[in-house]
Write an enzyme that holds these catalytic residues in place. Structure first.
Site, short mmCIF file in Angstrom:
data_model
loop_
_atom_site.label_atom_id
_atom_site.label_comp_id
_atom_site.label_asym_id
_atom_site.label_seq_id
_atom_site.Cartn_x
_atom_site.Cartn_y
_atom_site.Cartn_z
N SER A 206 0.94 -1.23 0.12
CA SER A 206 -0.01 -0.01 -0.02
C SER A 206 0.80 1.20 -0.12
O SER A 206 1.66 1.40 -0.95
CB SER A 206 -1.03 -0.22 1.25
OG SER A 206 -2.23 0.65 0.93
N ASP A 311 -8.90 -5.94 -5.86
CA ASP A 311 -8.40 -4.48 -4.58
C ASP A 311 -9.29 -3.47 -4.98
O ASP A 311 -9.33 -2.69 -6.09
CB ASP A 311 -6.97 -4.24 -4.80
CG ASP A 311 -6.76 -3.46 -3.58
OD1 ASP A 311 -7.44 -2.97 -3.10
OD2 ASP A 311 -5.25 -3.51 -3.30
N HIS A 342 -7.37 -6.00 -1.05
CA HIS A 342 -6.20 -5.37 -0.56
C HIS A 342 -5.25 -6.42 0.50
O HIS A 342 -5.22 -5.89 1.79
CB HIS A 342 -6.53 -4.24 0.06
CG HIS A 342 -5.63 -2.96 0.13
ND1 HIS A 342 -4.86 -2.47 -1.01
CD2 HIS A 342 -4.97 -2.33 1.38
CE1 HIS A 342 -3.78 -1.60 -0.61
NE2 HIS A 342 -4.01 -1.39 0.78
#
Length: 657
Positions: A206, A311, A342
């Site tokens: 991320s 995601d 995610h």
């Protein structure tokens, strides 16, 4: 000389045989080599020969050369280091695995939200994730950087901008002798990284992986490889999709991760962030500073990307455009594409991820010729926990193919196929509905969407990459947001990417990767696939503000009744629509929970003769074969849990990591 007795001759023969056997064993055994730092390598893998318990744990503050908080002195970022003690004592150097993050004190890392912890001297005790436990005994240093404005660092968070990127780049420079480090946040004595080879690999999920992308895009010397996991490649595309807003502005995100001291000192930076990122959807210099794709030509590091194809936080558009740009510049690369949301590969394919990652780092940081760079480029989760590989990705023989949008004579229901189409279809935006509502009613003439479907497929149809939908649309109001989604109509068991774990379930048992200390365990909660059986699967998405039809630079009010042509980019994917299923394209307005609605609620008409779906099909257009006369039966209804529109995915309580 006296001759040997029979017994002594036999004894001598046995000794010689034993010596020859031992020599043969040495010559034929797997070679044990030495890597950078003096570590042992066997069968192409670095071996755990160093003591984790005796590792050096230290903190250094590296000068970034910036003054983000405006206090008149350049900012220093905190760098927590765990490295094997033995190589330094023997005069040898080791390479570095780095994770630069804003989350080490506010939010935590990994499936268990681990935070950094410290001893009384301020040296790190718990380094989140498994990297230190596993790699330090194998001859690596792990370096965990607090981005400027977070945890123990000076400066301000600027959400992917020059400060964020420089926070990590300066550390790469320090590890290569080009920047200054100190023993304290202010004052202190100079510290040099005399223990480091200068070879650095960055990794992170991320925001952390995003910083790895950003640093690689500077071309900094010494950065040998990056492993971005579900990472942003252009921050505009995290907040907007072709002018359509995906969530509120970036100022709340910086406020969310900043330290208490940064809150007090960074009001001016917060104002700059808000001013530079207006909610108009227009591209501004703020976004140019945070676009790493444009600088892909500067990347000299290899790239091992991992991305969840479902995601809905860091959408696959980020991976797709970054991958394409890297390919255009010949960057060495590898990818894992999962069916999760995610989620880190450590939590969906742990037993394969750890040795693969080790071989990747061993090759690019230790110089081990283990052949990983010659192996298939892509690992793809084709069904739950079933993986296939491709020598290159997208696979050879993939060609962009045009599919026409046709009319059935029933408004809201169209066809998808070859040839030329005529007619129009229309829908009225309903901001209370989202893609699951549309997909569940793909065979029903509902007013808020138009579904274009193929016949029943005669053979598997593989879409690999990112497609586009060009529509010529007319709005009844001065604003309109458009959504386009691809749907696999047919039964399947998939990962429950809309569930709390985004495709995984966390158990109660633990497995260990590396060595532990009392303050830092190498044992992590096991996970398994969270699955559900569905009758349709949305597998690619795109959104746009029709007012940005001309460019992203400046959106305009629409003239009601005037047609506008816009090409909507669909997120990269790799999905096989099986024989017996149907492919659907749904065109609609607001995708509730995923984009924000327009200022008006329009009815939109689509001119089918001037609209087209372009998809990267393995085998080209010829791969689209349908069964003559096969009925297009309506699917059974999906469970209510999937029909319900989601809560907004992006709030201060749902941070990027």
């Amino acid at each position: 000389m006296r001759s040997l007795t029979r017994a002594s001759r036999l004894s001598w023969i046995s000794v010689v045989a034993a010596v020859l056997a031992a020599l043969a064993a040495v010559l034929t055994a797997p070679a044990a080599a030495h890597a950078a730092g003096g570590g042992s390598v066997r069968n192409g893998l670095s071996q755990p020969v160093y003591s984790y318990a005796d590792a050096v744990r230290e903190a250094v503050w590296v000068d970034t050369g910036l003054d983000g908080d405006g206090d008149g002195r350049t900012d220093r970022v905190a760098v927590d280091i765990v490295r094997p003690s033995e190589p330094a004592r023997q005069g040898r150097r080791v390479p570095v695995i780095m994770d630069a993050s804003p989350y080490y004190s506010c939010c935590g890392r990994g499936n268990e939200s681990q935070l950094k912890t410290y001893d009384a001297a301020g040296n790190i005790v718990q380094a989140p994730l498994f990297y230190d436990n596993y790699f330090v005994p194998r001859g690596y240093a792990t370096v965990l950087v607090d981005l400027a404005g977070t945890n123990r660092s000076d400066g301000c968070v600027d959400v992917g901008g020059p400060s964020d990127v420089q926070s990590a780049k300066a550390v790469v420079d320090w590890l290569n002798g080009r920047a200054h480090g100190y023993s304290a946040r202010s004052g202190g004595t100079a510290v040099k990284a005399t223990w480091a080879t200068g070879a650095v690999g960055m990794i992170g999920k991320s925001w952390d992986g995003t910083i790895a992308n950003g640093v690689a895009a500077t071309g900094v010397a010494g950065l040998k490889t990056i492993v971005p996991i579900s990472a942003i490649s252009s921050w505009y595309d995290y907040y907007f999709h072709q002018g359509a807003p995906l969530q509120d502005g970036p100022e709340w995100l910086s406020d969310y991760v900043e330290s208490d001291s940064a809150h007090a000192d960074c009001a001016a930076e917060q104002q700059k962030i808000a001013a530079g990122s207006p909610r108009t959807g227009d591209w501004t210099p703020f976004w140019t500073d945070r676009d790493y794709v444009k600088d892909a030509g500067k990347v000299t590091a290899s790239v091992f990307a991992a991305q969840g194809m479902q995601d809905l936080n860091v959408r696959t558009k980020h991976f797709g455009q970054w991958w394409t740009a890297l390919a255009q510049h010949g960057v060495e690369r590898k990818v894992w594409l999962s069916q999760t949301g995610h989620v880190d590969p450590f939590d969906y394919r742990r037993s394969a991820w750890v040795p693969t990652l080790q071989r990747w780092f061993d090759h690019y940081l230790l110089g081990v010729d283990n052949g990983i760079q010659r192996e298939p480029m892509a690992d793809i989760e084709r069904s739950v926990d079933h993986w296939t590989t491709d020598r290159v990705w997208p696979p050879a023989g993939t060609r962009t193919s045009d599919l026409s949008l046709g009319s059935t004579g029933v408004n809201g229901l169209g066809t998808l196929g070859k040839g030329h189409a005529t007619g129009t279809e229309s829908f009225t935006d309903d901001p209370n509905l989202w893609e699951e509502d549309w997909a569940a009613a793909a065979d029903s003439a509902t007013p808020a969407k138009t579904a274009f479907t193929t016949g029943v497929l005669a053979k598997d149809l593989r879409i690999s990459g990112g497609g586009t939908v060009t529509v010529t649309a007319t709005s009844t109001t001065t604003s309109a947001h458009l959504s386009a989604v691809l749907v696999d109509l047919g039964p399947a068991t998939i990962r429950n990417f809309l569930g709390d774990g985004e495709g995984i379930t966390t158990g109660t048992t633990r497995s260990c990767y590396g060595e532990s200390t009392a303050g830092d365990s190498a044992c992590f909660l096991d996970t398994s696939a969270d699955t559900e059986t569905v009758d349709h699967t949305v597998f690619s998405r795109g959104w746009a503000d029709l007012g940005h039809y001309r460019s992203l630079d400046h959106g305009v009010p629409l003239v009601p009744g005037k047609p506008y042509t816009m090409t909507i980019q669909l997120a990269a994917t790799d999905h096989v629509v099986p024989a017996g299923h149907r492919l659907a394209l749904i065109v609609a307005g607001t995708d509730n929970g995923l984009i924000l609605p327009a200022s008006t609620t329009p009815t939109v008409s689509v001119d089918l003769s001037r609209s087209v779906l372009r998809l990267p099909l393995a085998g080209g257009t010829g791969a689209l074969a349908t069964r003559p006369g096969a009925p297009a039966t309506a699917p059974a209804r999906t469970p209510a849990s999937r029909q319900a529109s989601p809560a907004p995915l992006f709030t201060p309580a749902a941070e990027l990591g």
